[in-house]
Enzyme design. Structure first.
Site, mmCIF file in Angstrom:
data_model
loop_
_atom_site.group_PDB
_atom_site.id
_atom_site.type_symbol
_atom_site.label_atom_id
_atom_site.label_comp_id
_atom_site.label_asym_id
_atom_site.label_seq_id
_atom_site.Cartn_x
_atom_site.Cartn_y
_atom_site.Cartn_z
ATOM 1 N N LYS A 94 8.799 10.553 6.198
ATOM 2 C CA LYS A 94 9.009 9.627 5.093
ATOM 3 C C LYS A 94 10.437 9.108 5.056
ATOM 4 C CE LYS A 94 6.560 8.375 2.533
ATOM 5 N NZ LYS A 94 5.755 7.132 2.678
ATOM 6 N N ASP A 117 2.653 2.059 -0.848
ATOM 7 C CA ASP A 117 3.862 2.170 -0.027
ATOM 8 C C ASP A 117 4.554 0.829 0.147
ATOM 9 O OD1 ASP A 117 4.211 4.884 0.592
ATOM 10 O OD2 ASP A 117 2.650 4.816 2.107
#
Length: 370
Positions: free
Chosen positions: A74, A269
């Site tokens: 991430k 996202d």
């Protein structure tokens, strides 16, 4: 090259950027790998496996971040910004078009940021996004089925219904990897599924493989409204590679949905394709707007880290090896990695990221050549 593998610290993020097998492949090619202690535990990879593969186990995150290339899953969160620097090559999911603050940090600190989600092959495939799209798509239906239960805040609908009672109506907005995987699981659970997409060829493909068990509709404002208003579960699966997702379901439309309906926006996202979407975490995954339950966790595959880590590494390792072996020359020579380059030497090198925040855009080829 010295490669660092820090532990992921985003909320309930248990994936890890490299498996022990990936570390072994790097070490055998003469590279040094520093793994932060405990980095792989969430994916059931203990320090001992990394050590046996040839890694150096370091106690402090700073020691892993000190490497020439850092491989993550991430994007860096705010507490990690202090590790960003001009001679760092960062290879991870970045999703910059939905994160102005991180974009500006990478530019200010002149980080070379290569984003998994924008690595694109000449045939327009997104090989490093594909495995997590598969996981997230399949999870979206499982999650939706769970939250449709009355004790979880949903309408009290069983996905497959029972004889004499209709199954759940599921709307999937987007027929790409996320959408097709979501539809696959929903059909398997017995739901009535409609997929909306702008790509007619994709709709033809889905219609062919499911032999009438799936309804397809062209994605436009009229059809989206009709299908969403009739849905018990809406799955947002829209992707603009590298860019912010468009809001295809408006706040006004959400307010007209069925009481207790569920939205799972996998596009979160990239900002989400539902106007009422805001990023949530595994610790606090849902919220309600106008009686509609929203699940918008920004790292959904982190809930199944063992599966996700190995699926991701299957695709990322060849690129990690090339970057380790060749450095920035790999980005110059490999067009897929050039597409992945988002920032370099204080420049934004992905057009859609620059457009999202009205920042100057510098083509990757120009910046690298300079």
């Amino acid at each position: 090259m010295h490669i660092g593998l820090p532990k992921e610290i985003k909320d309930n993020e248990s994936r890890v950027g490299l498996t022990a097998g990936a570390v072994r492949a790097l070490v055998r090619r003469g590279h040094r790998v520093s793994v932060e202690s405990g980095a792989g535990l969430g994916s059931s990879i203990p320090d001992e496996e990394y050590r046996a593969a040839g890694a150096e186990i370091v106690v402090e995150a700073a020691d892993a971040w000190a490497a020439a290339m850092v491989v993550k899953v991430k994007e860096p969160i705010e507490s990690e910004y202090k590790y960003l620097r001009a001679d760092l090559l960062l290879f991870t999911y970045l999703h910059l078009a939905a994160d102005r603050k991180l974009t500006l940090q990478l530019v200010e600190k002149q980080v070379t940021g290569v984003a998994y989600e924008t690595v694109q092959t000449p045939d327009r495939r997104l090989p490093l996004l594909q495995p997590m799209s598969e996981v997230a798509g399949r999870m979206a239906t499982q999650v939706g089925a769970f939250y449709l239960e009355k004790p979880q805040g949903g309408r009290g609908i069983l996905m497959g219904g029972v004889p004499g009672v209709a199954p759940a109506s599921v709307a999937v907005i987007g027929g790409g990897s996320v959408g097709s995987n979501a539809a696959k699981i929903a059909i398997g659970m017995g739901a009535q599924v409609t997929v909306l997409d702008t790509n007619h060829e994709r709709l033809v493909y889905l219609d062919d493989i499911y032999h009438g068990r799936l309804r397809t509709r062209t994605s436009n404002e009229y059809n989206i409204e009709e299908i969403v208003l009739g849905a018990d579960l809406v799955i947002g699966a829209v992707l603009i590679p590298g860019g912010r997702a468009p809001h295809l379901v408006t706040r006004s439309l959400v307010s007209k949905m069925k009481e207790g309906a569920v939205i799972v926006d996998v596009a979160v996202d990239q900002g989400g394709c539902i106007e009422t979407t805001r990023a949530t975490t595994h610790s606090n995954p849902t919220y309600v707007v106008d009686g509609v339950l929203h699940y918008c966790v920004a790292n959904m595959p982190g809930a199944v880290p063992r599966t996700s880590t190995f699926a991701l590494n299957n695709q990322t390792l060849p690129y990690v090896l090339q970057l380790a072996n060749e450095g920035l020359n790999a980005v110059l020579s490999n067009s897929a990695l050039r597409h992945g380059l988002n920032t370099h030497r204080g420049q934004v090198t992905h057009a859609l990221v620059a457009e999202a925040f009205d920042l100057p855009y510098a083509p990757a080829e120009d910046v690298l050549s300079a």
